[in-house]
Write a protein that holds these residues in place. Sequence first.
Motif, PDB file in Angstrom:
ATOM      1  N   LEU A  24     -20.292  48.879  86.779  1.00  0.00           N
ATOM      2  CA  LEU A  24     -20.854  47.769  86.010  1.00  0.00           C
ATOM      3  C   LEU A  24     -21.757  48.256  84.879  1.00  0.00           C
ATOM      4  O   LEU A  24     -22.364  47.445  84.181  1.00  0.00           O
ATOM      5  N   GLU A  25     -21.855  49.571  84.731  1.00  0.00           N
ATOM      6  CA  GLU A  25     -22.606  50.190  83.636  1.00  0.00           C
ATOM      7  C   GLU A  25     -24.070  49.733  83.626  1.00  0.00           C
ATOM      8  O   GLU A  25     -24.641  49.440  82.575  1.00  0.00           O
ATOM      9  N   LEU A  26     -24.677  49.711  84.807  1.00  0.00           N
ATOM     10  CA  LEU A  26     -26.052  49.232  84.937  1.00  0.00           C
ATOM     11  C   LEU A  26     -27.023  50.412  84.957  1.00  0.00           C
ATOM     12  O   LEU A  26     -27.007  51.214  85.903  1.00  0.00           O
ATOM     13  N   PRO A  27     -27.871  50.554  83.958  1.00  0.00           N
ATOM     14  CA  PRO A  27     -28.874  51.627  83.992  1.00  0.00           C
ATOM     15  C   PRO A  27     -29.775  51.470  85.212  1.00  0.00           C
ATOM     16  O   PRO A  27     -30.127  50.351  85.602  1.00  0.00           O
ATOM     17  N   HIS A  28     -30.141  52.600  85.811  1.00  0.00           N
ATOM     18  CA  HIS A  28     -30.994  52.528  86.993  1.00  0.00           C
ATOM     19  C   HIS A  28     -31.827  53.791  87.125  1.00  0.00           C
ATOM     20  O   HIS A  28     -31.371  54.889  86.818  1.00  0.00           O
ATOM     21  N   ILE A  29     -33.058  53.592  87.553  1.00  0.00           N
ATOM     22  CA  ILE A  29     -33.933  54.720  87.869  1.00  0.00           C
ATOM     23  C   ILE A  29     -33.687  55.084  89.322  1.00  0.00           C
ATOM     24  O   ILE A  29     -33.852  54.253  90.218  1.00  0.00           O
ATOM     25  N   LEU A  30     -33.276  56.310  89.551  1.00  0.00           N
ATOM     26  CA  LEU A  30     -33.044  56.777  90.909  1.00  0.00           C
ATOM     27  C   LEU A  30     -34.255  57.573  91.376  1.00  0.00           C
ATOM     28  O   LEU A  30     -34.609  58.587  90.777  1.00  0.00           O
ATOM     29  N   HIS A  31     -34.903  57.067  92.426  1.00  0.00           N
ATOM     30  CA  HIS A  31     -35.996  57.786  93.069  1.00  0.00           C
ATOM     31  C   HIS A  31     -35.367  58.637  94.173  1.00  0.00           C
ATOM     32  O   HIS A  31     -35.122  58.163  95.282  1.00  0.00           O
ATOM     33  N   SER A  32     -35.075  59.873  93.843  1.00  0.00           N
ATOM     34  CA  SER A  32     -34.395  60.749  94.794  1.00  0.00           C
ATOM     35  C   SER A  32     -35.314  61.058  95.969  1.00  0.00           C
ATOM     36  O   SER A  32     -36.487  61.395  95.783  1.00  0.00           O
ATOM     37  N   CYS A  33     -34.789  60.944  97.186  1.00  0.00           N
ATOM     38  CA  CYS A  33     -35.636  61.148  98.372  1.00  0.00           C
ATOM     39  C   CYS A  33     -34.820  61.761  99.508  1.00  0.00           C
ATOM     40  O   CYS A  33     -34.619  61.146 100.557  1.00  0.00           O
ATOM     41  N   ALA A  34     -34.328  62.983  99.271  1.00  0.00           N
ATOM     42  CA  ALA A  34     -33.634  63.734 100.313  1.00  0.00           C
ATOM     43  C   ALA A  34     -34.629  64.141 101.396  1.00  0.00           C
ATOM     44  O   ALA A  34     -35.839  63.907 101.282  1.00  0.00           O
ATOM     45  N   ARG A  35     -34.136  64.752 102.458  1.00  0.00           N
ATOM     46  CA  ARG A  35     -35.022  65.144 103.557  1.00  0.00           C
ATOM     47  C   ARG A  35     -36.083  66.121 103.045  1.00  0.00           C
ATOM     48  O   ARG A  35     -35.790  67.076 102.341  1.00  0.00           O
ATOM     49  N   GLY A  36     -37.332  65.851 103.409  1.00  0.00           N
ATOM     50  CA  GLY A  36     -38.449  66.658 102.953  1.00  0.00           C
ATOM     51  C   GLY A  36     -39.136  66.116 101.719  1.00  0.00           C
ATOM     52  O   GLY A  36     -40.180  66.630 101.318  1.00  0.00           O
ATOM     53  N   SER A  37     -38.590  65.065 101.116  1.00  0.00           N
ATOM     54  CA  SER A  37     -39.183  64.501  99.908  1.00  0.00           C
ATOM     55  C   SER A  37     -40.481  63.759 100.227  1.00  0.00           C
ATOM     56  O   SER A  37     -40.518  62.929 101.142  1.00  0.00           O
ATOM     57  N   PRO A  38     -41.553  63.999  99.461  1.00  0.00           N
ATOM     58  CA  PRO A  38     -42.788  63.222  99.639  1.00  0.00           C
ATOM     59  C   PRO A  38     -42.585  61.733  99.358  1.00  0.00           C
ATOM     60  O   PRO A  38     -43.377  60.904  99.811  1.00  0.00           O
ATOM     61  N   LYS A  39     -41.525  61.392  98.631  1.00  0.00           N
ATOM     62  CA  LYS A  39     -41.287  59.981  98.319  1.00  0.00           C
ATOM     63  C   LYS A  39     -40.863  59.174  99.536  1.00  0.00           C
ATOM     64  O   LYS A  39     -40.934  57.944  99.526  1.00  0.00           O
ATOM     65  N   ARG A  40     -40.446  59.843 100.598  1.00  0.00           N
ATOM     66  CA  ARG A  40     -40.174  59.116 101.839  1.00  0.00           C
ATOM     67  C   ARG A  40     -41.459  58.469 102.364  1.00  0.00           C
ATOM     68  O   ARG A  40     -41.448  57.327 102.816  1.00  0.00           O
TER      69      ARG A  40
END
Length: 337
Positions: A281-297
């Motif tokens: 759908l060509e929708l711009p998006h900010i991806l907050h990457s949060c793999a294992r060990g990420s402080p963003k979790r």
Amino acid sequence: MAGVLNISTAPIFRPISVQKKLSINNRINRVLSVKPMAQSSDSSNGVSTKSEPKSSSSFSPPPNFKAPKPKPFTPRSDKILDILSASLALVFRLGTGALVSGYSASFVSKDEVPSDQYALGIAGFKVKESSNLGPRPEKPIEIYEFESCPFCRKVREIVAVLDLDVLFYPCPRNGPNFRPKVGQMGGKQQFPYMVDPNTGVAMYESDAIIKYLVGKYGDGNVPLLLSLGLFTTLTAGFAMIGRMGKGTSYRPSKLPPKPLELWAYEPSPFCKVVREVLVELELPHILHSCARGSPKRQVLYERVGHFQVPYLEDPNTGVQMFESADIVDYIQATYAL
């Protein structure tokens, strides 16, 4: 006493030098390029709305919309085959991007982890995870790419390893907006194409982008499974076999005034099916990457009281929700023509 499980990352990550650690508060404050706004929650239906004034756009949630309650590792019955086919990538890429740089973990008693701290629970124990990340960019890296491209996948994997926030501009085949823009900016429609607004650097070529990102925001060493040349590219291509054609071609859509925000990471099959529809759908998006060990979790856990991905925040409608199948339905109902 805690029983310690040292998980070696040697097959995937090369040794990195130990840098002076940021304080926990500084790391959490800098990890998100878009600061969270005050929120109010309606616990009766799981929908949260941001307290800022509503956008003047015509976007709104579908009629009678209710955000689902999170159900960890429980795919909706009509999406089981999609999740299984998306899981094939984990085999071909040996989980590259599932762990952030410098990942380590240990099993501890559940009593040793405060209730306000995110930790995976296993058989009465908690898994304490940590990482060793490089400098954090002030603004999200901008990447123009699409799903069914092995070169683009390689770049998305290093984004997960480095735990970066990225503003993705999807460029599906026949997309009317961002494919032509790449041609105007760089002189040719070739993908992936990266722009770093923090330094002014812009470039094509997946391997060059990977080397740039690890040099600027990592320890300078390219992870082993992203440094094997043709083998890396071939396995990245094989990883897409189960989702052949998904996230490739443009479907008409309404372009929102603000990019959507998605908490996710590349190897997750649940996140993959959401990314596919965002690209189509060509929708711009900010991806907050949060793999294992990420402080963003921990950041997401503090914000909503639960960690599970994918998690979607739509600033155009105020909707915030878990559950991949329901997110796909919501995106299509709101933005597809």
